[in-house]
Write an enzyme that holds these catalytic residues in place. Structure first.
Site, PDB file in Angstrom:
ATOM      1  N   PRO A  90       0.695  -1.258  -0.014  1.00 40.58           N
ATOM      2  CG  PRO A  90      -0.626  -1.531   1.972  1.00 40.58           C
ATOM      3  CD  PRO A  90       0.888  -2.025   1.366  1.00 40.58           C
ATOM      4  CD  GLU A  91       2.644   2.909  -4.594  1.00 38.83           C
ATOM      5  OE1 GLU A  91       2.609   4.155  -4.719  1.00 38.83           O
ATOM      6  OE2 GLU A  91       2.854   1.840  -5.023  1.00 38.83           O
ATOM      7  CE  LYS A 125       5.601   3.142   0.221  1.00 37.74           C
ATOM      8  NZ  LYS A 125       6.299   2.271  -0.471  1.00 37.74           N
ATOM      9  NE  ARG A 153       9.298  -3.273  -4.168  1.00 40.80           N
ATOM     10  CZ  ARG A 153       8.236  -2.713  -3.419  1.00 40.80           C
ATOM     11  NH1 ARG A 153       8.718  -1.695  -2.634  1.00 40.80           N
ATOM     12  NH2 ARG A 153       6.864  -2.703  -3.792  1.00 40.80           N
TER      13      ARG A 153
END
Ligand SMILES: [Zn+2]
Length: 268
Positions: A2-3, A51, A255
């Site tokens: 989640p960002e 975050k 990533r």
């Protein structure tokens, strides 16, 4: 993962359920916080920073949580089956007479004095979604973000954007979407941007994430359409080139970076 946009929406949902209400049940299923008693405290509200989530209570304490990869908060009516919170994946239960919030698969949980919050956030760049990141805000932190983005001029843009010390809140989705929107090669060095272009890139990220928040408020998280993220092999909406995926960061912290090899070609 989640960002910042997802964290904002989560904070809003927790506020709608808990803010201004007294906790009738509180369980922190976390070794370092398991003995803490929060029953009877009133929840002041939950703030998102990048975050991180900071849930503040009227007794001067803050519950700091981070969702990491898989974490999420769920809200159920108190007394319903979901509110029983029997799953071993639940790490936190905060309940009022009406609503029960359960934190699932949280990556971090810490109960601290509210005055010590700066210690938790130390080292993070400015929150890209915060009011004070707007260019016209008094004491705007935009130029701080720009300075952090181009601090290491040889660093690839994708790596610098993912680094929470640059700005807090971006992850793989909004890093890729911002670079696609600005037609920037993800591995171009940050030094290839002048100050104006760097500010434009960060403000694009902010704008895309705020749009995602507005969509999520109506249609739920994940409802916003992306341009490149998750579109591997599908045609670019601008030029029909198949979307490719590359890698940001060095092992073991790689990533994925989705990008269009035509719209975002390497600078010659
Ligand atoms: Zn394209």
């Amino acid at each position: 993962m989640p960002e910042g946009d997802a964290l904002r929406v989560t904070a809003e949902r927790l506020d709608a359920a808990l803010a201004g209400h007294v906790l009738t049940r509180a369980e922190l299923r976390w070794p370092s916080a398991a003995a803490a008693n929060l029953v009877g405290a009133t929840v002041l509200g939950t703030a998102a920073y990048g975050k991180h989530l900071l849930t503040r209570f009227d007794d001067g304490r803050t519950l700091h949580t981070h969702l990491r990869m898989e974490g999420r908060w769920r809200v159920d009516r108190t007394g319903s089956r979901g509110a029983a919170a029997r799953s071993p994946a639940i790490r936190a239960v905060l309940a009022t007479r009406h609503w029960t919030c359960t934190g699932w698969q949280l990556g971090m949980l810490d109960l601290l004095a509210t005055r010590d919050e700066p210690r938790v956030l130390a080292g993070l760049g400015p929150d890209v979604l915060a009011d004070d990141f707007a260019p016209d805000a008094p004491g705007s932190r935009l130029s701080d973000g720009v300075g952090r983005l181009v601090r290491d001029p040889g660093r690839p843009l994708c790596d610098a954007l993912l680094d929470q010390r640059t700005v807090a809140g971006l992850g793989t989705i909004w890093m890729a979407e911002s670079l696609f929107a600005r037609r920037l090669h993800p591995w171009a060095p940050t030094g290839s941007l002048d100050e104006e272009a760097a500010a434009f890139l960060l403000l694009t990220a902010r704008e895309l994430m705020w749009r995602s928040i507005r969509v999520a408020r109506r249609a739920g998280l994940g409802a916003v359409e992306t341009g490149v993220h998750g579109h591997l092999g599908r045609p670019c909406r601008r030029c029909r080139t198949p979307i490719a995926v590359g890698t940001a960061n060095e092992p073991p912290f790689e990533r994925p970076v989705f990008w269009c090899p035509t719209c975002q070609a390497a600078p010659s």
